[in-house]
Motif scaffolding. Structure first.
Motif, PDB file in Angstrom:
ATOM      1  N   ARG A 140       0.827  -1.214   0.000  1.00 43.76           N
ATOM      2  CA  ARG A 140       0.000   0.000   0.000  1.00 43.76           C
ATOM      3  C   ARG A 140       0.857   1.258   0.000  1.00 43.76           C
ATOM      4  NH1 ARG A 140      -2.951  -2.929   3.826  1.00 43.76           N
ATOM      5  NH2 ARG A 140      -2.064  -1.628   5.483  1.00 43.76           N
ATOM      6  N   GLU A 141       1.957   1.238   0.725  1.00 40.24           N
ATOM      7  CA  GLU A 141       2.849   2.391   0.766  1.00 40.24           C
ATOM      8  C   GLU A 141       3.504   2.627  -0.597  1.00 40.24           C
ATOM      9  OE1 GLU A 141       4.915   5.682   2.318  1.00 40.24           O
ATOM     10  OE2 GLU A 141       3.088   4.642   2.903  1.00 40.24           O
ATOM     11  N   LEU A 142       3.907   1.562  -1.265  1.00 39.46           N
ATOM     12  CA  LEU A 142       4.462   1.710  -2.619  1.00 39.46           C
ATOM     13  C   LEU A 142       3.419   2.279  -3.576  1.00 39.46           C
ATOM     14  CD1 LEU A 142       6.524  -1.578  -2.869  1.00 39.46           C
ATOM     15  CD2 LEU A 142       7.430   0.741  -2.748  1.00 39.46           C
ATOM     16  N   GLU A 143       2.181   1.818  -3.475  1.00 39.40           N
ATOM     17  CA  GLU A 143       1.100   2.357  -4.304  1.00 39.40           C
ATOM     18  C   GLU A 143       0.913   3.845  -4.034  1.00 39.40           C
ATOM     19  OE1 GLU A 143      -2.254  -0.017  -3.224  1.00 39.40           O
ATOM     20  OE2 GLU A 143      -1.589  -1.740  -4.399  1.00 39.40           O
ATOM     21  N   ARG A 144       0.930   4.229  -2.757  1.00 30.20           N
ATOM     22  CA  ARG A 144       0.751   5.633  -2.379  1.00 30.20           C
ATOM     23  C   ARG A 144       1.860   6.504  -2.956  1.00 30.20           C
ATOM     24  NH1 ARG A 144       2.509   9.402   0.695  1.00 30.20           N
ATOM     25  NH2 ARG A 144       4.191   8.156   1.579  1.00 30.20           N
ATOM     26  N   ILE A 145       3.092   6.020  -2.876  1.00 28.32           N
ATOM     27  CA  ILE A 145       4.230   6.788  -3.395  1.00 28.32           C
ATOM     28  C   ILE A 145       4.115   6.973  -4.902  1.00 28.32           C
ATOM     29  CG2 ILE A 145       6.727   6.683  -3.790  1.00 28.32           C
ATOM     30  CD1 ILE A 145       6.899   5.336  -0.982  1.00 28.32           C
ATOM     31  N   LEU A 146       3.764   5.924  -5.625  1.00 29.26           N
ATOM     32  CA  LEU A 146       3.612   6.043  -7.078  1.00 29.26           C
ATOM     33  C   LEU A 146       2.518   7.039  -7.438  1.00 29.26           C
ATOM     34  CD1 LEU A 146       4.043   2.341  -8.178  1.00 29.26           C
ATOM     35  CD2 LEU A 146       5.561   4.247  -8.708  1.00 29.26           C
ATOM     36  N   ASN A 147       1.396   6.977  -6.728  1.00 29.84           N
ATOM     37  CA  ASN A 147       0.314   7.921  -6.991  1.00 29.84           C
ATOM     38  C   ASN A 147       0.733   9.353  -6.709  1.00 29.84           C
ATOM     39  OD1 ASN A 147      -1.981   6.498  -7.988  1.00 29.84           O
ATOM     40  ND2 ASN A 147      -2.236   5.592  -5.976  1.00 29.84           N
ATOM     41  N   LYS A 148       1.436   9.569  -5.610  1.00 25.47           N
ATOM     42  CA  LYS A 148       1.802  10.918  -5.200  1.00 25.47           C
ATOM     43  C   LYS A 148       2.861  11.537  -6.106  1.00 25.47           C
ATOM     44  CE  LYS A 148       3.552  13.527  -1.280  1.00 25.47           C
ATOM     45  NZ  LYS A 148       4.000  13.480   0.114  1.00 25.47           N
ATOM     46  N   PHE A 149       3.919  10.813  -6.369  1.00 17.65           N
ATOM     47  CA  PHE A 149       5.054  11.395  -7.060  1.00 17.65           C
ATOM     48  C   PHE A 149       5.005  11.276  -8.578  1.00 17.65           C
ATOM     49  CE2 PHE A 149       6.765  10.730  -2.787  1.00 17.65           C
ATOM     50  CZ  PHE A 149       7.168  12.025  -2.514  1.00 17.65           C
ATOM     51  N   TYR A 150       4.264  10.329  -9.087  1.00 15.57           N
ATOM     52  CA  TYR A 150       4.252  10.136 -10.523  1.00 15.57           C
ATOM     53  C   TYR A 150       2.896  10.388 -11.148  1.00 15.57           C
ATOM     54  CZ  TYR A 150       8.899   8.457  -9.822  1.00 15.57           C
ATOM     55  OH  TYR A 150      10.219   8.382  -9.467  1.00 15.57           O
ATOM     56  N   GLY A 151       1.896  10.688 -10.361  1.00 14.80           N
ATOM     57  CA  GLY A 151       0.585  11.036 -10.893  1.00 14.80           C
ATOM     58  C   GLY A 151      -0.013   9.963 -11.778  1.00 14.80           C
ATOM     59  N   VAL A 152       0.163   8.711 -11.411  1.00 20.39           N
ATOM     60  CA  VAL A 152      -0.379   7.635 -12.221  1.00 20.39           C
ATOM     61  C   VAL A 152      -1.899   7.619 -12.128  1.00 20.39           C
ATOM     62  CG1 VAL A 152       1.689   6.218 -12.016  1.00 20.39           C
ATOM     63  CG2 VAL A 152      -0.122   5.949 -10.359  1.00 20.39           C
ATOM     64  N   ARG A 153      -2.551   7.094 -13.140  1.00 19.51           N
ATOM     65  CA  ARG A 153      -4.014   7.027 -13.148  1.00 19.51           C
ATOM     66  C   ARG A 153      -4.525   6.012 -12.146  1.00 19.51           C
ATOM     67  NH1 ARG A 153      -6.724   6.560 -18.669  1.00 19.51           N
ATOM     68  NH2 ARG A 153      -8.328   7.781 -17.654  1.00 19.51           N
ATOM     69  N   SER A 154      -3.872   4.882 -12.054  1.00 20.94           N
ATOM     70  CA  SER A 154      -4.228   3.876 -11.056  1.00 20.94           C
ATOM     71  C   SER A 154      -3.023   2.974 -10.823  1.00 20.94           C
ATOM     72  CB  SER A 154      -5.440   3.044 -11.492  1.00 20.94           C
ATOM     73  OG  SER A 154      -5.094   2.210 -12.565  1.00 20.94           O
ATOM     74  N   VAL A 155      -2.961   2.410  -9.644  1.00 16.36           N
ATOM     75  CA  VAL A 155      -1.895   1.468  -9.302  1.00 16.36           C
ATOM     76  C   VAL A 155      -2.486   0.442  -8.346  1.00 16.36           C
ATOM     77  CG1 VAL A 155      -1.045   2.916  -7.419  1.00 16.36           C
ATOM     78  CG2 VAL A 155       0.474   1.246  -8.437  1.00 16.36           C
ATOM     79  N   GLU A 156      -2.080  -0.810  -8.507  1.00 17.01           N
ATOM     80  CA  GLU A 156      -2.581  -1.851  -7.625  1.00 17.01           C
ATOM     81  C   GLU A 156      -1.542  -2.954  -7.481  1.00 17.01           C
ATOM     82  OE1 GLU A 156      -5.766  -4.363  -9.201  1.00 17.01           O
ATOM     83  OE2 GLU A 156      -5.325  -3.538 -11.168  1.00 17.01           O
TER      84      GLU A 156
END
Length: 50
Positions: A25-41
């Motif tokens: 979950r923390e890795l997903e949060r980091i990707l969303n925050k810093f890279y602005g991805v549309r979705s990550v799971e």
């Protein structure tokens, strides 16, 4: 605009007290925050006992 799916394999060494799901979950949060991805799971978590 291009849309991509990027598949990553990440191998980590965790302390026994750490939970793999929390780390995912923390890795997903980091990707969303810093890279602005549309979705990550995290679709698969494999715990290996070496």
């Amino acid at each position: 605009m291009q849309h991509l799916d990027i598949y990553l394999k990440v191998e980590l060494e965790l302390d026994n007290s750490e939970q793999p799901q929390r780390v995912a979950r923390e890795l997903e949060r980091i990707l969303n925050k810093f890279y602005g991805v549309r979705s990550v799971e995290a679709t698969n978590i494999v715990v290996r006992e070496d």
